[in-house]
Enzyme design. Structure first.
Site, short mmCIF file in Angstrom:
data_model
loop_
_atom_site.label_atom_id
_atom_site.label_comp_id
_atom_site.label_asym_id
_atom_site.label_seq_id
_atom_site.Cartn_x
_atom_site.Cartn_y
_atom_site.Cartn_z
N GLU A 75 -1.23 -4.60 -11.12
CA GLU A 75 -1.80 -4.61 -9.77
C GLU A 75 -0.94 -3.83 -8.79
O GLU A 75 -1.45 -3.26 -7.84
CB GLU A 75 -1.96 -6.06 -9.28
CG GLU A 75 -2.52 -6.16 -7.87
CD GLU A 75 -3.01 -7.55 -7.51
OE1 GLU A 75 -3.00 -7.87 -6.32
OE2 GLU A 75 -3.40 -8.30 -8.42
N LYS A 76 0.36 -3.79 -9.04
CA LYS A 76 1.28 -3.13 -8.11
C LYS A 76 2.45 -2.54 -8.88
O LYS A 76 2.71 -2.96 -10.03
CB LYS A 76 1.74 -4.10 -7.03
CG LYS A 76 2.35 -5.39 -7.56
CD LYS A 76 2.78 -6.30 -6.43
CE LYS A 76 1.62 -7.01 -5.80
NZ LYS A 76 1.04 -8.06 -6.65
N ASP A 121 -2.95 -9.35 -11.01
CA ASP A 121 -2.48 -10.70 -10.69
C ASP A 121 -3.50 -11.73 -11.17
O ASP A 121 -4.70 -11.46 -11.19
CB ASP A 121 -2.27 -10.84 -9.18
CG ASP A 121 -0.98 -10.17 -8.71
OD1 ASP A 121 -0.20 -9.74 -9.58
OD2 ASP A 121 -0.76 -10.08 -7.49
N ASP A 137 -5.55 -13.94 -10.30
CA ASP A 137 -6.42 -14.59 -9.34
C ASP A 137 -7.69 -13.75 -9.17
O ASP A 137 -7.86 -12.71 -9.80
CB ASP A 137 -5.72 -14.81 -7.99
CG ASP A 137 -5.22 -13.51 -7.36
OD1 ASP A 137 -5.63 -12.42 -7.82
OD2 ASP A 137 -4.42 -13.58 -6.41
N TYR A 139 4.57 -16.73 -9.79
CA TYR A 139 3.52 -16.11 -8.96
C TYR A 139 3.19 -16.99 -7.76
O TYR A 139 2.81 -18.15 -7.91
CB TYR A 139 2.28 -15.88 -9.82
CG TYR A 139 1.13 -15.26 -9.08
CD1 TYR A 139 1.21 -13.96 -8.61
CD2 TYR A 139 -0.04 -15.97 -8.87
CE1 TYR A 139 0.14 -13.39 -7.93
CE2 TYR A 139 -1.12 -15.41 -8.20
CZ TYR A 139 -1.01 -14.12 -7.73
OH TYR A 139 -2.07 -13.56 -7.07
N ARG A 180 0.86 -16.69 -5.14
CA ARG A 180 -0.48 -16.82 -4.54
C ARG A 180 -1.35 -17.76 -5.36
O ARG A 180 -2.49 -17.45 -5.70
CB ARG A 180 -1.13 -15.44 -4.41
CG ARG A 180 -0.40 -14.50 -3.47
CD ARG A 180 -0.93 -13.09 -3.56
NE ARG A 180 -0.22 -12.18 -2.69
CZ ARG A 180 -0.68 -11.72 -1.53
NH1 ARG A 180 -1.85 -12.10 -1.09
NH2 ARG A 180 0.04 -10.89 -0.80
#
Length: 721
Positions: free
Chosen positions: A7-8, A106, A108, A331, A333
């Protein structure tokens, strides 16, 4: 070739570090290994694609016009974000060469969508696998890489995220344009943003502010009977018992069962003073309280807001830094407060890490009961991600800031609580009856603090004087009322929201829902926004001048109040939005239909636009009232060191003033505002060398002028720039 898409960049580097060497870095990718077994790691930078703007669907939609509403795209489109277009091109090239793609977004809803949409946009046809990484330490990343799953297992998560994205587009763009244009017709300026989640959150703050401002304190009365047991073998220690209202006194009570009639209070006190009674219920017990579960993001934000006065976004940013840069927590979030059962085996390493990083917790780490296994370890309660806990990493990447140290220690305390003894409470209750009146006495005290020793608030609690225990009377024992005391109190308004209490309200939105059946439905799936978006929603309301800070309190601005007053309740109340969140959750579980959800939403939007609420129609125009010469907002009378004057109601955001005059202002600011025909900012009457004329209040940004027609603007343009 295997291609990992993170994701990043920070997650991409962590994945590459867990893959075979040698590592070769390129523009937006890392090659790992050699020969036929080599693989590539690349990444997104947040969303590389974004929903198309209205003007990209139809050029006519670029301009805000009421006759074009509602805007419903026939076929949904996404477009590359200009700021990250190079990374998208690099990913597209890699995707075309890949034999297998490993989705490493991620764990989610949003993380699933932003990688899925890139894979879909690039037209990938190869198999796609999914790995879930909650912990950036090398061992945890390697373990996740060794346990890939089929990405199709997570398609419902992606469907839910896509439905949310499209719902936000439809709702936000259509209603923002509709209400902004409606306000401009009334002479107001600026954009009045409406959002599926942000507007009900603003509604909560406005409702709370209005309650406080309109609150009228009322006296109420508490009656305490001071009694003692009178049996030969009874414990004759005196105790106080509070009067319990019954339906016989309903006409003298408020909605919270507080006694409002002072004369009635004195009658009750006289009726019981010096009279005998009996114990109708006696219950004494020692109650065990298990440790609280580890933290989710919302729970962390609420606790950090209460303890450290940190804003929700500050907490999220700090936790994200602890996760990505320092790799000290898992993680952040996460909306889950449970842990995988397999994680129990890592407890000793995690406790060792806590003891080295948070040295003040080292004694608690040494005395932790490693054989204790609380209900937190439960695979059935864990989905894509688990609770936020410390990792086994024993040193940060550089010095921790004060905020990072506070957040790390708070997360560590909740983890350590899982290996601490239960707290033991002493509880007692005596119910007594004196004539026709019922009284109740209670006691509570902590016998053994157990895990409560790790609570930060325990330091404050120790300063409170312990109440004496109740006498150990039995049911049926006689008592005597020695005296009856009446204490007069006044009702108190609720407190203004803080970051912690507003987050709590967003997380437990069912408390603010009026419909009892809906409230019951929402208790399990309630919440405005998600764990990852709540901080950003609050921050957006500040940036759009709907909220402001009054020390630690969050309050609504005049602009925020005006918007909520003009909206139908169904938009400004949380009921409907909470139902949507529950629907999105049902889509994630495979029980809801995303297409039907969007169609229902379109129907609701059509209704809002075709039938504007009565609040908009009845919005006061303040005719004849002086208006600010700078922004045209209503003005109010104030006292200064040189006497009374009119000041803008938007102060301190606008510092416009004008003297108090016996006649209507000649500049026309007492009239209903008329929008500039060029930019829709209010027109202001001005006097030039050739007489009166009307100029745009947005001067020099807009130089539009209009002729004056007996004190009113004649909408014939004098000149246009």
């Amino acid at each position: 070739m295997r291609l990992y898409i993170a994701e990043k960049p920070s997650l991409g580097r962590a994945i590459a570090a867990a893959l075979p060497a040698p590592h070769q870095k390129g523009a937006g990718w890392i090659r790992c290994g050699e020969g036929s077994s080599a693989c590539m790691v690349s990444w997104c930078i947040g969303h590389l694609l974004e929903p198309a703007e209205p003007g990209q669907y139809d050029p006519r939609w670029k301009k805000w016009r009421q006759e074009d509403l509602p805007l419903f795209p026939g076929r949904w489109e996404v477009h590359p974000k200009d700021s990250v277009s190079q990374q998208l091109k690099a990913l597209q090239s890699l995707i075309r060469k890949a034999d297998t793609i490993i989705h490493a977004g991620d764990p989610d809803r949003e993380g699933q969508l932003l990688v899925d949409e890139v894979i879909r946009y690039a037209g990938a046809t190869c198999p796609v696998q999914r790995i879930l990484i909650n912990d950036l330490t090398p061992a945890a990343v390697a373990k996740a890489i060794d346990a890939p799953r089929d990405n199709r297992e997570f398609r419902r998560l992606s469907h839910s995220a896509l439905a949310r994205q499209r719902a936000d587009w439809l709702y936000g763009i259509n209603l923002t344009r509709f209400y902004t244009l409606s306000y401009q017709q009334q002479g107001e300026q600026g954009v009045y943003s409406v959002g599926r989640v942000q507007t009900p959150v603003l509604g909560l703050v406005v409702a709370r502010d209005n309650t406080i401002e309109n609150f009228q304190p009322k006296p109420f009365f508490r009656i305490t009977a001071h009694c003692h047991g009178v049996g030969e073998e009874a414990d004759q220690q005196s105790f106080g018992a509070r009067w319990q209202p019954s339906e016989n006194f309903r006409e003298h009570l408020d909605e919270e069962d507080r006694l409002l009639d002072g004369d009635m209070a004195r009658q009750i006190a006289n009726a019981v003073e010096g009279r005998p009674g009996k114990v109708t219920e006696a219950r004494f017990r020692d109650r065990n309280e298990a440790p609280p579960l580890p933290l989710s993001l919302s729970a962390l934000q609420i606790e950090a807001g209460r303890l450290f006065r940190m804003g929700a976004k500050d907490v999220l940013d700090t936790a994200q830094n602890l996760y990505e840069r320092h790799q000290l927590i898992t993680y952040p979030r996460s909306d889950c407060r449970y842990l995988p059962e397999g994680h129990f085996d890592q407890r000793q390493k995690v406790l060792q890490a806590i003891g080295k990083i948070a040295t003040g917790l080292a004694p608690a780490c040494e005395t932790a009961d490693l054989n204790r296994r609380t209900e937190a370890w439960n695979d059935k309660k864990v989905d894509a991600h688990h609770a936020i806990i410390p990792t086994a990493r024993q040193a940060p990447s550089g010095r921790l800031s004060e905020a990072e140290q506070n957040i790390y220690e708070l997360i560590s305390r909740y983890y350590l609580m899982q290996f601490s003894a239960d707290a033991v409470h002493r509880e007692g209750k005596l119910a007594i009856e004196i004539g026709e009146h019922a009284f109740r006495a209670t006691e509570t005290a902590i016998l053994q603090p157990g895990w409560k020793d790790l609570e930060i608030r325990q330091r404050e609690a120790r300063q409170e004087a312990a109440r004496p225990p109740l006498p150990r009377l039995k049911k049926g024992d006689p008592v005597l009322c020695d005296s009856a005391e009446i204490a007069e109190r006044k009702t108190q308004p609720p407190q203004y929201f803080t970051d912690a209490t507003l987050l709590s309200a967003m997380t437990n939105i069912a408390r603010f829902v009026s419909d009892p059946e809906l409230r019951k439905t929402l208790r399990e799936t309630d919440g405005l926004g998600t764990e990852a978006t709540r901080a950003a929603i609050i921050d957006t309301l500040f940036r759009r001048d709907y909220l402001y800070r009054d020390k630690r309190h969050i309050r609504s601005t005049p602009k925020g109040k005006a918007l909520i007053e003009s909206l139908p309740e169904s938009i400004s109340k949380p009921d409907m939005t909470a139902i949507w969140e529950a629907t999105l959750e049902s889509i994630r579980r495979g029980e809801g239909n995303p297409k039907q959800f969007i169609e229902d939403l379109k129907e609701q939007i059509q209704g809002f636009i075709n039938t504007p609420g009565p609040e908009m129609e009845s919005k006061p125009q303040h005719d004849g009232q002086p208006r600010c010469p700078k922004c045209r907002s209503p003005m109010q009378k104030r006292e200064g060191k040189f006497g009374a004057f009119h000041a803008c109601t938007r102060f301190p955001d606008c510092k416009g003033t004008r003297p108090i005059e016996d006649h209507a202002p000649e500049d026309g600011t007492s009239n209903k505002p008329v929008p500039c025909p060029h930019c829709f900012s209010p027109l202001v009457r001005r006097k030039g060398k050739n007489g009166w004329f009307w100029g745009c209040s947005n001067f020099p940004g807009c130089r539009q002028t209009v002729d004056d027609d007996d004190g009113k603007p004649a909408l014939r343009l004098r000149n246009t720039t």
